[in-house]
Design a protein around this motif. Structure first.
Motif, PDB file in Angstrom:
ATOM      1  N   THR A  38      32.816  35.312  32.931  1.00  0.00           N
ATOM      2  CA  THR A  38      31.791  36.197  33.483  1.00  0.00           C
ATOM      3  C   THR A  38      30.598  36.223  32.543  1.00  0.00           C
ATOM      4  O   THR A  38      30.764  36.467  31.344  1.00  0.00           O
ATOM      5  CB  THR A  38      32.374  37.615  33.667  1.00  0.00           C
ATOM      6  OG1 THR A  38      33.590  37.508  34.411  1.00  0.00           O
ATOM      7  CG2 THR A  38      31.404  38.508  34.426  1.00  0.00           C
ATOM      8  N   GLU A  48      22.459  34.048  40.246  1.00  0.00           N
ATOM      9  CA  GLU A  48      23.755  34.707  40.363  1.00  0.00           C
ATOM     10  C   GLU A  48      24.639  33.889  41.295  1.00  0.00           C
ATOM     11  O   GLU A  48      24.134  33.187  42.168  1.00  0.00           O
ATOM     12  CB  GLU A  48      23.575  36.105  40.969  1.00  0.00           C
ATOM     13  CG  GLU A  48      22.943  37.099  40.029  1.00  0.00           C
ATOM     14  CD  GLU A  48      22.434  38.300  40.812  1.00  0.00           C
ATOM     15  OE1 GLU A  48      23.232  38.889  41.557  1.00  0.00           O
ATOM     16  OE2 GLU A  48      21.239  38.616  40.691  1.00  0.00           O
ATOM     17  N   GLY A  49      25.934  34.001  41.108  1.00  0.00           N
ATOM     18  CA  GLY A  49      26.843  33.283  41.998  1.00  0.00           C
ATOM     19  C   GLY A  49      28.111  32.893  41.285  1.00  0.00           C
ATOM     20  O   GLY A  49      28.371  33.325  40.161  1.00  0.00           O
ATOM     21  N   GLU A  50      28.896  32.065  41.987  1.00  0.00           N
ATOM     22  CA  GLU A  50      30.183  31.630  41.455  1.00  0.00           C
ATOM     23  C   GLU A  50      30.163  30.117  41.382  1.00  0.00           C
ATOM     24  O   GLU A  50      29.894  29.455  42.384  1.00  0.00           O
ATOM     25  CB  GLU A  50      31.272  32.073  42.431  1.00  0.00           C
ATOM     26  CG  GLU A  50      32.444  32.745  41.766  1.00  0.00           C
ATOM     27  CD  GLU A  50      33.490  33.115  42.787  1.00  0.00           C
ATOM     28  OE1 GLU A  50      33.521  34.294  43.182  1.00  0.00           O
ATOM     29  OE2 GLU A  50      34.266  32.228  43.197  1.00  0.00           O
ATOM     30  N   TYR A  51      30.428  29.558  40.208  1.00  0.00           N
ATOM     31  CA  TYR A  51      30.359  28.102  40.045  1.00  0.00           C
ATOM     32  C   TYR A  51      31.668  27.573  39.489  1.00  0.00           C
ATOM     33  O   TYR A  51      32.350  28.251  38.732  1.00  0.00           O
ATOM     34  CB  TYR A  51      29.190  27.748  39.127  1.00  0.00           C
ATOM     35  CG  TYR A  51      27.899  28.402  39.564  1.00  0.00           C
ATOM     36  CD1 TYR A  51      27.283  28.017  40.750  1.00  0.00           C
ATOM     37  CD2 TYR A  51      27.343  29.446  38.833  1.00  0.00           C
ATOM     38  CE1 TYR A  51      26.126  28.637  41.189  1.00  0.00           C
ATOM     39  CE2 TYR A  51      26.178  30.075  39.255  1.00  0.00           C
ATOM     40  CZ  TYR A  51      25.580  29.670  40.437  1.00  0.00           C
ATOM     41  OH  TYR A  51      24.447  30.294  40.868  1.00  0.00           O
ATOM     42  N   ASP A  52      31.994  26.336  39.854  1.00  0.00           N
ATOM     43  CA  ASP A  52      33.277  25.745  39.457  1.00  0.00           C
ATOM     44  C   ASP A  52      33.286  25.304  38.001  1.00  0.00           C
ATOM     45  O   ASP A  52      32.298  24.821  37.481  1.00  0.00           O
ATOM     46  CB  ASP A  52      33.566  24.511  40.318  1.00  0.00           C
ATOM     47  CG  ASP A  52      33.798  24.883  41.770  1.00  0.00           C
ATOM     48  OD1 ASP A  52      34.518  25.867  42.007  1.00  0.00           O
ATOM     49  OD2 ASP A  52      33.255  24.195  42.651  1.00  0.00           O
ATOM     50  N   LEU A  85      31.402  33.232  36.796  1.00  0.00           N
ATOM     51  CA  LEU A  85      30.874  34.290  37.643  1.00  0.00           C
ATOM     52  C   LEU A  85      29.589  34.781  36.983  1.00  0.00           C
ATOM     53  O   LEU A  85      29.625  35.354  35.906  1.00  0.00           O
ATOM     54  CB  LEU A  85      31.909  35.411  37.739  1.00  0.00           C
ATOM     55  CG  LEU A  85      31.638  36.542  38.709  1.00  0.00           C
ATOM     56  CD1 LEU A  85      31.534  36.028  40.131  1.00  0.00           C
ATOM     57  CD2 LEU A  85      32.754  37.578  38.626  1.00  0.00           C
ATOM     58  N   LYS A 120      36.315  29.457  37.240  1.00  0.00           N
ATOM     59  CA  LYS A 120      35.051  29.852  37.874  1.00  0.00           C
ATOM     60  C   LYS A 120      34.141  30.467  36.811  1.00  0.00           C
ATOM     61  O   LYS A 120      34.622  31.177  35.937  1.00  0.00           O
ATOM     62  CB  LYS A 120      35.297  30.942  38.920  1.00  0.00           C
ATOM     63  CG  LYS A 120      36.059  30.467  40.129  1.00  0.00           C
ATOM     64  CD  LYS A 120      35.120  30.151  41.266  1.00  0.00           C
ATOM     65  CE  LYS A 120      35.863  29.563  42.442  1.00  0.00           C
ATOM     66  NZ  LYS A 120      35.314  28.306  42.906  1.00  0.00           N
ATOM     67  N   THR A 128      38.356  32.825  34.559  1.00  0.00           N
ATOM     68  CA  THR A 128      37.060  33.281  35.050  1.00  0.00           C
ATOM     69  C   THR A 128      36.183  33.593  33.850  1.00  0.00           C
ATOM     70  O   THR A 128      36.585  34.346  32.967  1.00  0.00           O
ATOM     71  CB  THR A 128      37.194  34.546  35.914  1.00  0.00           C
ATOM     72  OG1 THR A 128      38.069  34.264  37.000  1.00  0.00           O
ATOM     73  CG2 THR A 128      35.831  34.966  36.484  1.00  0.00           C
TER      74      THR A 128
END
Ligand code: CUA
Length: 313
Positions: A127, A173-177, A196, A194, A125
């Motif tokens: 961030t 903002e968000g979660e991306y692969d 984040l 991800k 992840t």
């Protein structure tokens, strides 16, 4: 700028996503136009001048200068335009802004690890704050991987023995692969992560909490956290379930048979060695697939994992 999703890619959420999409579609539609002109033209001429059975003499014209200059000049101008345009976008995407937050990225079979300013590390992840440039300094521990975030329209190879760099500024903002897009062995298709993207304030809070967490938790609690965040959980269960690696339940103090036929007692030194040099002593019946955590886990991390394993009776 943001861009909408396409047939091939999800909606774009980086500062250069819409530029990449725009240039891509210009090239794609230009290619389509020339494909149609050339194919339809060839078919028309093949039909128009087909063999009708009669012996006809055709004219002796071998050249048409205005026509040849036209079909040379127009495509040449087009490819120069594409080159200059593409090169400008390329420079924009490859020269990180000076004020970027630098995150170190390490690719290895088969996960990503990230190290933030201040030494906080995360596995799989990434961030980051929204609206801030982030520069990734990347290298690989083993083979060639490739770091790809479709939503940011950016990708860069991750090589052993060399650093590569990639930067982006997320616009939402968000979660991306995150995908690995260089075939790197058996676990390649599972080498996923991800990004984040948080509000700047939330990112700062997260970073300072993560930095404080390793010192405020008890060693066992911290070990349990590492078990989840450093991807040990992918291969080792803690409830006795068989997995790609031996379960940790009740493993401490046990005597295990190794692949070479000898026996070993699972103690602190065996665990430490297996984390840093996993190929040294393979438990019989398991594949030698564990990556080294040298440089990812420090001494305190290893102590914490050992303390956690001891609690799993
Ligand atoms: Cu790493 Cu494919």
């Amino acid at each position: 700028m943001d861009s909408t999703g396409t047939l091939w890619l999800p909606p774009g959420h980086s500062t250069f996503a819409s530029d990449v999409d725009f240039l891509f579609y210009v090239i794609a539609y230009l290619s389509l136009a020339f494909f149609v002109i050339v194919t339809v033209g060839s078919l028309y001429l093949a039909f128009r001048y087909r063999n009708k059975g009669k012996r006809e003499l055709t004219s002796g014209i071998a050249h048409n200068v205005p026509l040849e200059v036209t079909w040379t000049l127009i495509p040449t101008i087009l490819v120069f335009v594409i080159f200059v345009w593409g090169f400008k976008d390329y420079l924009k995407m490859h020269v990180s802004p000076k004020n970027a937050i630098e995150v170190k990225v390490s690719g290895q079979k088969w996960f990503w690890s990230f190290e933030y300013p201040g030494g906080v590390t995360e596995v799989n992840t990434l961030t980051v704050p929204v609206g801030k440039p982030v520069s990734l300094l990347m290298s690989s521990q083993d083979v060639i991987h490739s770091f790809f975030v479709p939503a940011f329209r950016t990708k860069m190879d991750v090589l052993p023995n060399r650093y590569t760099r990639l930067w982006f500024e997320a616009t939402a903002e968000g979660e991306y692969d995150i995908y690995c897009t260089e075939y790197c062995g058996k676990g390649h298709s599972e080498m996923l992560g991800k990004v984040l993207v948080l509000k700047e304030q939330d990112y700062n809070n997260w970073l300072s909490e993560a930095a404080a967490a390793s010192s405020s938790l008890s060693l066992e609690e911290y070990g349990e956290q590492l078990y989840r965040t450093k991807a040990c959980i992918t291969c080792h269960s803690v409830d006795g379930t068989a997995n790609q690696g031996p379960t940790w339940k009740g493993i401490f103090g046990k005597t295990e048979k190794l692949a070479d036929g000898s026996n070993v007692t699972i103690d602190e030194n065996y665990i430490r060695e297996s984390i840093l040099n996993p190929m040294a002593k393979i438990t019989a019946g398991y594949q030698p697939i564990m990556p080294t955590f040298q440089g990812i886990l420090n001494d305190r991390d290893i102590d914490a994992l050992i303390a956690y394993i001891k609690t799993l009776e």
